[in-house]
Design an enzyme around this catalytic site. Structure first.
Site, PDB file in Angstrom:
ATOM      1  CD  GLU A 143       2.887  -4.814  -8.108  1.00 11.91           C
ATOM      2  OE1 GLU A 143       3.616  -5.776  -8.429  1.00 11.91           O
ATOM      3  OE2 GLU A 143       2.856  -3.747  -8.742  1.00 11.91           O
TER       4      GLU A 143
ATOM      5  CD1 TRP B  38       0.824   6.877  -8.283  1.00 10.49           C
ATOM      6  CD2 TRP B  38      -1.385   6.599  -8.110  1.00 10.49           C
ATOM      7  NE1 TRP B  38       0.570   5.527  -8.219  1.00 10.49           N
ATOM      8  CE2 TRP B  38      -0.771   5.329  -8.116  1.00 10.49           C
ATOM      9  CE3 TRP B  38      -2.767   6.654  -7.990  1.00 10.49           C
ATOM     10  CZ2 TRP B  38      -1.495   4.136  -8.017  1.00 10.49           C
ATOM     11  CZ3 TRP B  38      -3.499   5.473  -7.895  1.00 10.49           C
ATOM     12  CH2 TRP B  38      -2.854   4.248  -7.906  1.00 10.49           C
TER      13      TRP B  38
ATOM     14  CG  ASP C 209       2.952   2.598  -4.855  1.00 10.32           C
ATOM     15  OD1 ASP C 209       2.433   3.320  -5.725  1.00 10.32           O
ATOM     16  OD2 ASP C 209       3.293   1.422  -5.063  1.00 10.32           O
TER      17      ASP C 209
ATOM     18  CG  HIS D 146       4.493  -3.256  -4.578  1.00  8.79           C
ATOM     19  ND1 HIS D 146       5.495  -3.507  -5.473  1.00  8.79           N
ATOM     20  CD2 HIS D 146       3.738  -2.252  -5.114  1.00  8.79           C
ATOM     21  CE1 HIS D 146       5.345  -2.678  -6.516  1.00  8.79           C
ATOM     22  NE2 HIS D 146       4.289  -1.909  -6.305  1.00  8.79           N
TER      23      HIS D 146
ATOM     24  NE  ARG E 189       7.505  -3.830 -10.872  1.00  9.30           N
ATOM     25  CZ  ARG E 189       6.288  -4.030 -10.383  1.00  9.30           C
ATOM     26  NH1 ARG E 189       5.830  -5.248 -10.143  1.00  9.30           N
ATOM     27  NH2 ARG E 189       5.499  -3.006 -10.130  1.00  9.30           N
ATOM     28  CG  ASP E 190      12.280  -3.548 -15.311  1.00  6.57           C
ATOM     29  OD1 ASP E 190      11.231  -3.617 -14.633  1.00  6.57           O
ATOM     30  OD2 ASP E 190      12.300  -3.806 -16.528  1.00  6.57           O
ATOM     31  CD  GLU E 191       7.429   0.051 -11.667  1.00  7.54           C
ATOM     32  OE1 GLU E 191       7.127  -1.131 -11.771  1.00  7.54           O
ATOM     33  OE2 GLU E 191       6.682   0.986 -11.993  1.00  7.54           O
TER      34      GLU E 191
ATOM     35  CG  ASP F  87       7.492   0.716  -7.431  1.00  7.99           C
ATOM     36  OD1 ASP F  87       8.685   0.971  -7.197  1.00  7.99           O
ATOM     37  OD2 ASP F  87       7.108   0.252  -8.515  1.00  7.99           O
TER      38      ASP F  87
END
Ligand code: BGC
Length: 915
Positions: free
Chosen positions: A767, A555, A504, A788, A495-497, A491
């Site tokens: 995003e 998704w 996506d 994103h 960041r912490d992702e 995605d």
């Protein structure tokens, strides 16, 4: 009136055309660019019947392949018809030039194969044989691994501890013919032999569903070894395996096991004998300069702790500790299907800034993913910190709130004594700005180089027009892809992702396939999707799954949509075969949930049309689409893709069953969500777009529904769609005769629109439509990535409708395709190309002096239905009047099309055109 003579071909394409003609002028047909499993001369593959493809070129129009012959042999010298010891296909009457399955002698581990191919053209004339290419098998059986999985015997207290280094010295007794290193790890590894890094891949072994499988890499290390003393070393880092805490959850994605490695060096001596050096209990271990590393937080490196010569022969290892053998099922160790992650390009800073808060910040000029190579000359012990951020705030200060808990910080401690160069090994950052602290002198641009890292996919597409903002949008789409195709489609990269979010992925997949060769990349990811799929058929939100239970509409449908996209863009039937069980399990899950009502009302967390347009105005002109309405639309769409797949695979009974299911869902859907007059229960752009795109509106109501969609677009004056509606919005408007509305959305510069971020200086896709507001303030930092790719899904429309290079769904892989430009609004000149599995397709058009000029390139062994826009009569093809074209009208356009079918070649069409 007779149309004027066509002008010269657009200059952008001139060199390409001249080249392809001169290169092929002498021969009726030539065979080039041999590929095996989408790769050039791969080593270490696992496919026992690998697929072979080639590109044909010819100076002759309408050229096709009518037959082929493939030879495969165990050495280049045996590549002749009489001697080919693996396979001589003989002459096969077929126009298939991509994905021809190897059908020779059974392939075994390590088999090295050379191959070449010749073809027969439309007149039955044989081409010359191609240049030879090669492929080599990897280790196909678990029993091929003689090596042990080992770990350092050092005890560490923290999870994020110094990187273990493991080494082994060994002797090789004779002249070496060739050598391969097979290596895998739990955690990331960097391998060295005799003081040199092995290969140019980074972040190996990549990220897979580690519960089920881990990849190994194969390296040709023939030239790295010596007769006599040698040494090999491996450094390990946490990577995605360990100390990996997505979304700042205090749980580790894969538990807290040790960092382990398994390596097997196989040496073939000149006399034909073999020697194997393996990881085993005799290895030694220690720690060195890497003090710690995690994907999100960065790496700390103390150069004073380097161990010079540690991977060379003769290194004094007496104070090193030992290793322990650990267990990890060797049958879970697999060869990669995707291209490796590499350092792909470098960029140089554009400016060094001092922010109002006094920080020294280097601007790379591009939001990029990878890391900084730092070059300094400082006293020993100098500690330099590099922090990374995507944006500066409205005051011009370094802004990190949107990174959430990801520290994105690399620390380098100098050893002193001259110039030092540092690059991290086990982390990556998403950033445009770098805050440099701790450097004792004045920071200069020359100290920093941006190293761009992603999966090494071939670039396949280009799109440009006269409007620089739209060109920047295309640039941003491409950089969104570069930034988020790092072994897994993520995605976001900062960041912490940084997770393989399925929604996506499905939204962006078609655009991605236009831009780059993503076939192998998605093949690998889909294998993990099938492995991580829940037992009841629902699909996790992210793949590899580190977040637990999934089951969200739009998704989880990545399970059906992405294989279908790969099939459409690459003609890859194998992916449908491989994913069929997974596709079917998903549909069966929804069928069971929906029951006899055929309306699926999910019980689990759903995201809906994520990040759609919302306002805080009291009359609430927002655009929230009912999640249930979307859920059943995706239920229908996945069922549709499944029944089409069943048909292609010859599963007639499944095909019939799912076709029936579609009818039942469609009926139920209309009853539940559609009035008899064509109004949907959610009166939003996304509701209409999805229903029309997926074929859920009864034919007699399609026009009304499309009209309502267009009315909504016009009433708002902008798009209101989120992740689910956006990819299809312009396509649906175009299909139903609202091209002008689609263009207005494309050209709009205010929020919300694709160009708004561009006007704010974006260099990637954001995003959110309003990640940064016109006053410079930011959206909620909890969810505000500036890289994103999802909204970049409009790229597919730019290629297919604006430039007009469109798929023919009945002939996947561009075996046959459509060229149909859609001039409108201010768009009056476009150049685009796509390197399809058969070669380059291009479409360049412009409107000038009352003429529409379209220049097209159609690869050998394909054909195209070409539509030339015209507002008058008369069509010229390559300077000659053409009377055979059919004229077709289309709703909503103030011009018509000349339609004609063309085989391979380069053509310029000219028609009269008065916008
Ligand atoms: C991700 C998205 C993802 C979403 C699900 C976010 O945190 O960044 O891109 O699809 O969660 O709603």
């Amino acid at each position: 009136m007779k149309p004027k003579k066509p002008r010269l071909i657009l200059s952008v394409f001139l060199p390409l055309v001249v080249f392809s003609i001169s290169a092929s002028a002498a021969k009726p047909i030539e065979v080039n660019q041999l590929r095996c499993e989408y790769s050039e001369n791969p080593i270490g593959i696992a496919e026992k019947q690998p697929r072979l493809s080639w590109i044909l070129t010819s100076a002759i129009e309408n050229q096709v392949q009518t037959a082929y012959q493939v030879l495969v042999a165990s050495s280049p010298s045996l590549l002749s018809e009489r001697k080919a010891d693996f396979w001589n296909s003989s002459k096969v009457e077929s126009d298939r030039s991509i994905q021809v399955n190897y059908e020779g002698r059974e392939l075994k581990s390590r088999d090295a194969c050379w191959w070449k191919v010749r073809v027969w053209d439309k007149d039955g004339k044989a081409s010359a044989w191609s240049e030879p290419a090669s492929f080599e098998m990897g280790l196909l059986e678990a029993g091929d691994w003689k090596a042990d999985w080992i770990k350092s015997s050092l005890e560490f207290e923290e999870l994020d501890h110094p990187s273990p280094m493991l080494r082994k010295g060994f002797k090789l007794g004779q002249a070496i013919k060739s050598a391969r290193l097979y290596i895998s790890s739990l955690g990331l590894y960097v391998a060295e032999i005799n003081g040199q890094r092995v290969g140019d891949q980074v972040l190996t072994p990549g990220w897979t569903s580690f519960q089920h499988r881990v990849q190994y890499q194969t390296f040709d290390v023939s030239s790295m070894l010596n007769i006599g003393d040698n040494a090999m070393g491996v450094v390990l880092g946490n990577g995605w395996y360990r100390a990996f805490r997505p979304n700042s959850q205090n749980v580790d994605g894969y538990g807290s096991e040790s960092l382990d490695v398994m390596a097997q060096l196989e040496v073939l001596y000149a006399d034909g004998t073999r020697e194997v050096i393996c990881t085993d209990p005799s290895w030694k271990s220690s720690t060195g300069p890497i003090l710690g590393s995690t994907i999100y937080d960065g790496e700390s490196y103390d150069a004073r702790l380097e161990k010079p010569g540690w991977s060379k022969a003769g290194y004094a290892e007496h104070d090193w500790s030992g290793v322990e053998v650990v267990s990890y099922d060797k049958s879970k160790v697999v060869a990669p299907a995707a291209p490796p992650v590499k350092k792909i390009e470098e960029i140089l800073p554009i400016e060094v800034l001092i922010t109002p808060e006094g920080d020294t910040v280097v601007d790379m000029g591009q939001n990029m993913v990878g890391w900084i190579r730092l070059k300094v000359d400082c006293p020993a012990g100098t500690e330099i910190q590099l922090r990374h951020a995507e944006v500066l705030d409205k005051e011009g200060n370094f802004y990190t709130a949107n990174l959430r808990k990801a520290a994105q910080t690399n620390t380098y401690i100098c050893k002193g004594g001259g110039e030092e160069v540092f690059e991290p090994s086990f982390t990556f950052q998403g950033f445009r700005y770098v805050d440099v602290s701790g450097y004792p002198g004045e920071v200069t641009k020359e100290m920093l180089t941006g190293v761009v890292v992603h999966s090494d996919m071939e670039k396949r597409g280009s799109f440009s027009c006269k409007d620089e903002l739209i060109n920047q949008l295309q640039h941003n789409i491409l950089w969104g892809q570069k930034g988020n195709f790092l072994d897994v489609p993520t995605d976001c990269p900062q960041r912490d992702e940084r997770l393989g979010w399925t929604g996506d992925c499905q939204a962006f997949a078609p655009t991605a396939c236009y831009n780059m060769d993503c076939a192998g990349f998605y093949t690998k990811w889909l294998k993990d999707l099938a492995l991580d799929q829940h037992e009841d058929g629902a699909v996790p939100h992210v793949i590899p799954n580190v977040l637990g239970r999934g089951g969200a509409h739009g998704w989880q449908d990545a399970a059906t949509i992405v294989p279908w996209v790969v099939y459409q863009y690459y003609g890859d039937v194998q992916i449908l075969k491989e994913q069929y069980a997974s596709m079917k399990a998903l549909v069966e899950y929804m069928r069971k949930e929906a029951g006899d009502a055929y309306i699926w009302v999910p019980r689990e967390r759903q995201f809906g049309d994520w990040l759609a347009f919302a306002t805080t105005r009291s009359d609430y002109p927002g655009a929230t689409t009912d999640k249930d309405l979307l859920a059943s639309a995706f239920f229908y769409h996945s069922t549709d893709l499944l029944q089409r797949t069943a048909k292609i695979l010859g599963k007639e009974s499944d095909a019939g069953d799912y076709l029936k299911l579609m009818t039942l869902i469609k009926e139920a859907y209309a009853k539940e969500y559609l009035t008899p007059n064509g109004r949907m229960s959610s009166n939003t752009q996304t509701a209409y777009v999805i229903a029309l795109a997926y074929g859920l509106i009864p034919e007699e109501l399609e026009a009304v529904a499309a009209q309502r969609l267009a009315d909504d677009v016009n009433a708002f004056g902008h798009l209101t769609t989120g992740f689910l509606g956006t990819p299809h919005l312009c396509h649906v408007l175009t299909t139903y005769g609202y091209l002008e509305e689609a263009y207005k959305l494309l050209y709009r510069k205010n929020y919300p629109s694709w160009l708004y971020p561009v006007t704010q200086g974006a260099t990637t896709i954001w995003e959110r439509w309003d990640g940064q507001k016109p006053d410079g303030s930011f959206q909620n930092p909890g969810m505000n990535s500036f890289n994103h790719y999802a909204y970049g899904a409009v790229g597919d429309w730019l290629y297919r409708k604006v430039a007009g290079i469109d798929l023919d769904p009945a002939n996947p892989g561009f075996k046959a395709f459509v060229i149909k430009p859609h001039p409108g609004h201010e768009m009056n000149e476009v150049q685009a190309s796509h390197f399809s599995p058969y070669g380059t397709i291009s479409s360049a058009w412009k409107i000038e002096d009352g003429q529409f000029t379209l220049t097209v390139e159609i690869p050998v062994n394909t054909s195209a239905e070409v539509y030339v826009p015209a507002s008058g009569s008369g069509l010229e093809v390559n300077g000659e009047a053409c009377s055979s074209a059919e004229k077709v009208e289309e709703k909503g356009l103030d011009y018509s099309y000349y339609k004609l079918k063309k085989g391979s070649g380069s053509y310029t069409f000219v028609s009269q055109f008065m916008p």
